[in-house]
Design an enzyme around this catalytic site. Structure first.
Site, PDB file in Angstrom:
ATOM      1  N   GLU A 186      92.525  49.897  43.753  1.00  0.00           N
ATOM      2  CA  GLU A 186      91.951  48.619  43.269  1.00  0.00           C
ATOM      3  C   GLU A 186      92.035  47.542  44.345  1.00  0.00           C
ATOM      4  O   GLU A 186      92.284  46.369  44.063  1.00  0.00           O
ATOM      5  CB  GLU A 186      92.650  48.194  41.961  1.00  0.00           C
ATOM      6  CG  GLU A 186      92.493  49.258  40.873  1.00  0.00           C
ATOM      7  CD  GLU A 186      93.194  48.945  39.555  1.00  0.00           C
ATOM      8  OE1 GLU A 186      93.873  47.913  39.458  1.00  0.00           O
ATOM      9  OE2 GLU A 186      93.054  49.756  38.615  1.00  0.00           O
ATOM     10  N   GLU A 294      90.343  56.005  37.470  1.00  0.00           N
ATOM     11  CA  GLU A 294      91.049  55.467  36.291  1.00  0.00           C
ATOM     12  C   GLU A 294      89.999  54.898  35.354  1.00  0.00           C
ATOM     13  O   GLU A 294      89.066  54.238  35.802  1.00  0.00           O
ATOM     14  CB  GLU A 294      91.946  54.274  36.659  1.00  0.00           C
ATOM     15  CG  GLU A 294      93.380  54.544  36.954  1.00  0.00           C
ATOM     16  CD  GLU A 294      94.144  53.250  37.260  1.00  0.00           C
ATOM     17  OE1 GLU A 294      94.027  52.259  36.512  1.00  0.00           O
ATOM     18  OE2 GLU A 294      94.846  53.248  38.274  1.00  0.00           O
TER      19      GLU A 294
END
Ligand code: BMA
Length: 374
Positions: A186, A294
């Site tokens: 991320e 994810e």
């Protein structure tokens, strides 16, 4: 230049990567690791391996009960991919930041590997500059741990611990167990110290390359595939802004969560579908493995979410695997966190239906694929 010649060049640029057999970025990767990469490449378009973070460790309402798994208890099968997390290994803690003991984690990883499933590992490492958590975005942290920085030596000792963990993962014949490692995930968001607002693209690229080179060359870790992993993004340029280079990445993915109420379903479908198309294009062009690293809809409040929302977003996509985030259960009086249903949860029946789709791969189908052999 004539149009025909231009077309030829564009076509060649697209075709050449596909004619070259995909290779692990670690030139000394073990046989099993190379086989995993080759087999995940072949997986494109032949179904998606379903994964779950911390699946065997705990679920909603239980912890460390041998044989339990929320995925198994709702679908009848274990997942095909297991996500684990190393945060706090750098502090020599016996358990990770979510309370999972590292020795148990190693056993779970071995079991998963022996059954033919895939293992992927993230690392919410503490802030090496301040000693606080991964969510402490003090400026200058990335810069401080790069070679020449005041915390580079400390960071290397942290990598030594990651290396020791990875090298302790062995199969029955003493072979190292391959792991898809996704450090600095991320990285296009700003909630972690390695995030977008806390370092330049060049700094995070350097950190990614340094980490990988150190693990491979100094620590002789050769059982890793490396995942480059953003959060949600809007365009290829955005996605690739912090990409460390083709020589450092085996898997490309992104994380995406449905936020808000059921009315956000259509938005989630459109955005996920578009982002999947973008990374699949990049993956084809760069000869990398695309994955949904994810995903989730916290507490899955929509009884039909799996088939009517998620499956729609995934339709016709060619990612190799997907990883649902963890079933932490009750975290406080006001918060419960889970991303796959447990027995009796409102979307449990629908999740089972989803798991039975031709395109979904769980424990049984993945075992037949023998991902670690040629
Ligand atoms: C987050 C939450 C946290 C957890 C972290 C790292 O998304 O699940 O509770 O500590 O991931 O696993």
């Amino acid at each position: 230049m004539k149009k025909g010649i231009v077309c030829f060049f564009v076509f060649s640029a697209w075709l050449i990567p596909k004619l070259i057999i995909a290779q692990t970025v670690d030139k000394n990767a073990t046989k099993e690791t190379r086989n995993l990469l080759a087999n995940l490449h072949k997986q494109a378009g032949k179904g998606i391996l379903f994964g779950h973070q911390d699946d065997l460790a705990y679920g909603v309402g239980w912890k460390y009960e041998a044989g339990r798994s929320d995925v198994k208890e709702t679908t009848g099968q274990l997942p095909a991919v297991y996500g684990w997390e190393l945060g706090r290994i750098e502090m020599d803690a016996p358990v990770n930041l979510d309370g999972v003991p590292f020795d148990k984690m190693k056993q779970f990883i071995t079991t998963a590997y022996e059954s033919g499933s895939v293992v992927t590992i993230s690392w919410h490492l503490n802030n090496p500059l301040t000693g606080k958590t991964a969510w402490d975005p003090s400026p200058g942290t990335v810069e401080a741990i790069l070679p020449g920085g005041q915390k580079n030596e400390l960071y290397k000792t942290w990598l030594d611990k990651v290396a020791a963990f990875m090298l302790d993962l062995k199969g029955k014949k003493g072979e190292y167990i391959p792991v898809i490692f996704r450090p600095f995930h991320e990285l296009n968001g700003s909630w972690f110290w390695w995030g977008k607002n806390h370092c330049t693209p060049e700094q995070i690229k350097q950190l990614y390359r340094f980490t990988e080179t150190y693990l491979e060359e100094t620590k002789n870790v050769h059982n890793l595939l490396y995942a480059y992993n953003t959060d949600r993004f809007t365009a290829s340029e955005d996605y690739l802004e912090r990409y460390p280079g083709d020589d450092y990445v085996d898997v490309i993915g992104f994380d995406i969560y449905q936020k808000g109420d059921i009315l956000a379903n259509d938005k989630f479908i459109t955005e996920t579908d578009k982002s999947l198309s973008l990374i699949e294009k990049i993956a084809v062009f760069k000869n990398k493995i695309p994955a949904l690293t994810e995903f989730g809809y916290k507490t899955v409040p929509d009884a039909q979410w799996w088939t009517d929302v998620l499956a729609k977003a995934l339709k016709n996509h060619t990612i190799a695997y997907m990883l649902a985030w963890r079933n932490a259960g009750r975290k406080s009086k006001n918060e419960i966190e889970f991303y796959v249903p447990y027995r009796g949860q409102v979307s449990a029946a629908n999740f089972k239906k989803f798991s039975m789709m031709n395109t979904m791969i769980f424990e049984k189908k993945v075992a037949k694929k023998k991902l670690y052999t040629k």
